[in-house]
Design a protein around this motif. Structure first.
Motif, short mmCIF file in Angstrom:
data_model
loop_
_atom_site.label_atom_id
_atom_site.label_comp_id
_atom_site.label_asym_id
_atom_site.label_seq_id
_atom_site.Cartn_x
_atom_site.Cartn_y
_atom_site.Cartn_z
N ILE A 117 0.84 -1.19 0.00
CA ILE A 117 0.00 0.00 0.00
C ILE A 117 0.89 1.25 0.00
CG2 ILE A 117 -1.94 1.16 1.11
CD1 ILE A 117 -2.40 -1.84 0.20
N PRO A 118 0.92 2.00 -1.11
CA PRO A 118 1.79 3.18 -1.19
C PRO A 118 1.29 4.30 -0.30
CG PRO A 118 0.41 3.04 -3.14
CD PRO A 118 0.13 1.81 -2.34
N PHE A 119 2.20 4.90 0.48
CA PHE A 119 1.78 6.05 1.30
C PHE A 119 2.64 7.29 1.04
CE2 PHE A 119 4.86 3.91 4.00
CZ PHE A 119 5.56 4.94 4.62
N THR A 120 3.68 7.16 0.24
CA THR A 120 4.39 8.34 -0.28
C THR A 120 4.46 8.19 -1.79
OG1 THR A 120 6.66 7.45 -0.30
CG2 THR A 120 5.87 8.42 1.79
N GLY A 121 4.70 9.30 -2.47
CA GLY A 121 4.86 9.24 -3.92
C GLY A 121 5.64 10.43 -4.44
N ASP A 122 6.43 10.17 -5.48
CA ASP A 122 7.23 11.24 -6.08
C ASP A 122 6.62 11.76 -7.38
OD1 ASP A 122 7.78 9.19 -7.86
OD2 ASP A 122 9.96 9.33 -7.70
N GLY A 123 5.47 11.22 -7.77
CA GLY A 123 4.84 11.63 -9.01
C GLY A 123 5.34 10.88 -10.23
N PHE A 124 6.31 9.99 -10.05
CA PHE A 124 6.89 9.24 -11.17
C PHE A 124 6.77 7.73 -10.99
CE2 PHE A 124 9.15 13.31 -10.95
CZ PHE A 124 8.89 13.79 -12.22
N GLY A 125 5.91 7.31 -10.07
CA GLY A 125 5.69 5.88 -9.87
C GLY A 125 6.60 5.23 -8.86
N ASN A 126 7.19 6.02 -7.96
CA ASN A 126 8.06 5.49 -6.92
C ASN A 126 7.44 5.80 -5.56
OD1 ASN A 126 10.08 4.76 -8.89
ND2 ASN A 126 10.54 6.93 -9.02
N HIS A 127 7.49 4.81 -4.67
CA HIS A 127 6.76 4.92 -3.41
C HIS A 127 7.49 4.25 -2.26
CE1 HIS A 127 3.15 5.87 -5.82
NE2 HIS A 127 3.50 4.86 -6.59
N LEU A 128 7.11 4.67 -1.04
CA LEU A 128 7.25 3.82 0.13
C LEU A 128 5.89 3.16 0.32
CD1 LEU A 128 9.17 6.05 2.71
CD2 LEU A 128 10.09 4.22 1.28
N CYS A 129 5.91 1.87 0.65
CA CYS A 129 4.67 1.11 0.80
C CYS A 129 4.65 0.40 2.14
CB CYS A 129 4.56 0.05 -0.29
SG CYS A 129 4.47 0.68 -1.97
N ILE A 130 3.44 0.21 2.65
CA ILE A 130 3.23 -0.68 3.79
C ILE A 130 2.96 -2.06 3.21
CG2 ILE A 130 1.77 -1.21 5.76
CD1 ILE A 130 1.27 1.81 6.04
N ASP A 131 3.78 -3.02 3.58
CA ASP A 131 3.71 -4.38 3.05
C ASP A 131 2.82 -5.22 3.96
OD1 ASP A 131 4.09 -6.92 2.07
OD2 ASP A 131 6.26 -6.96 2.39
N LEU A 132 1.61 -5.52 3.48
CA LEU A 132 0.67 -6.31 4.27
C LEU A 132 0.67 -7.78 3.85
CD1 LEU A 132 -2.29 -3.75 4.37
CD2 LEU A 132 -0.47 -4.11 6.06
N ASP A 133 1.62 -8.16 2.99
CA ASP A 133 1.74 -9.54 2.52
C ASP A 133 3.22 -9.91 2.39
OD1 ASP A 133 1.03 -12.06 1.55
OD2 ASP A 133 0.86 -11.35 -0.53
#
Length: 195
Positions: A117-133
């Motif tokens: 689940i992405p919770f940050t974004g740079d506008g270019f498709g890069n994220h920090l995500c919460i990994d629930l799996d």
């Protein structure tokens, strides 16, 4: 979670008071429930408590997380749908075989997983995500990197609260600074220049 927002807002007040104006009010319970229904599982309690106070930030040039936007739940939903549409279209397969990532131990080798689940974004498709799996060696709720054009997936923190504690402590310590054009950025980044 109030303590983390208090510390972060106190830093903003001292170093970049205009950033306070881009914080959204807290997310509604209905919006959080809609996100959980969409992904089919509960978000971590720490994430829900944090977002109950501020639902991320407005879309602005200045990012709150190393130049990246702290996504609102609505923007999280948009990004999740974007990645899910790519997955459903077969974008992450080649000759009917899945394209695999090269993750840290504890992360599944999917290119993208619907429970990242992405919770940050740079506008270019890069994220920090919460990994629930996570993979068996990982922890549910760990924070991982997701780069759209790089196969590596890294564990950044063991949980959302751990990530938050580490990031806000680093901001307070002076590892991050405010740059008008980009927002809060690491002091050693190439984005750190006067404009």
């Amino acid at each position: 979670m109030q303590q983390y927002w208090n510390r972060w807002e106190n830093w903003m007040q001292q170093h970049a008071p205009r950033l306070l104006n881009i914080l959204h009010p807290g997310v509604t319970p209905e919006a959080m429930e809609a996100l959980e229904k969409l992904i089919g599982t509960a978000m971590p309690a720490s994430f829900k408590a944090f977002y109950a106070l501020h639902n991320g930030q407005q879309k602005a040039r200045a990012g709150l997380v190393d130049a990246d936007q702290l996504l609102s739940v609505e923007d999280i939903t948009v990004q999740w749908h974007h990645w899910k549409d790519l997955l459903d279209a077969g974008t992450f397969t080649w000759h009917e075989e899945p394209i695999l990532a090269t993750p840290d131990t504890g992360i599944k080798n999917d290119w993208w997983n619907p429970l990242w689940i992405p919770f940050t974004g740079d506008g270019f498709g890069n994220h920090l995500c919460i990994d629930l799996d996570p993979a068996p060696e990982g922890r549910r709720g760990q924070v991982i990197t997701l780069w759209h054009d790089d196969s590596h997936r890294a564990i950044v923190a063991g949980s959302f609260e751990e990530w938050l504690q580490d990031y806000i402590s680093a901001v307070e310590r002076g590892d991050y600074i405010f740059v008008k054009r980009w927002g809060i950025v690491h002091k050693d980044t190439f984005l750190n220049y006067n404009d």
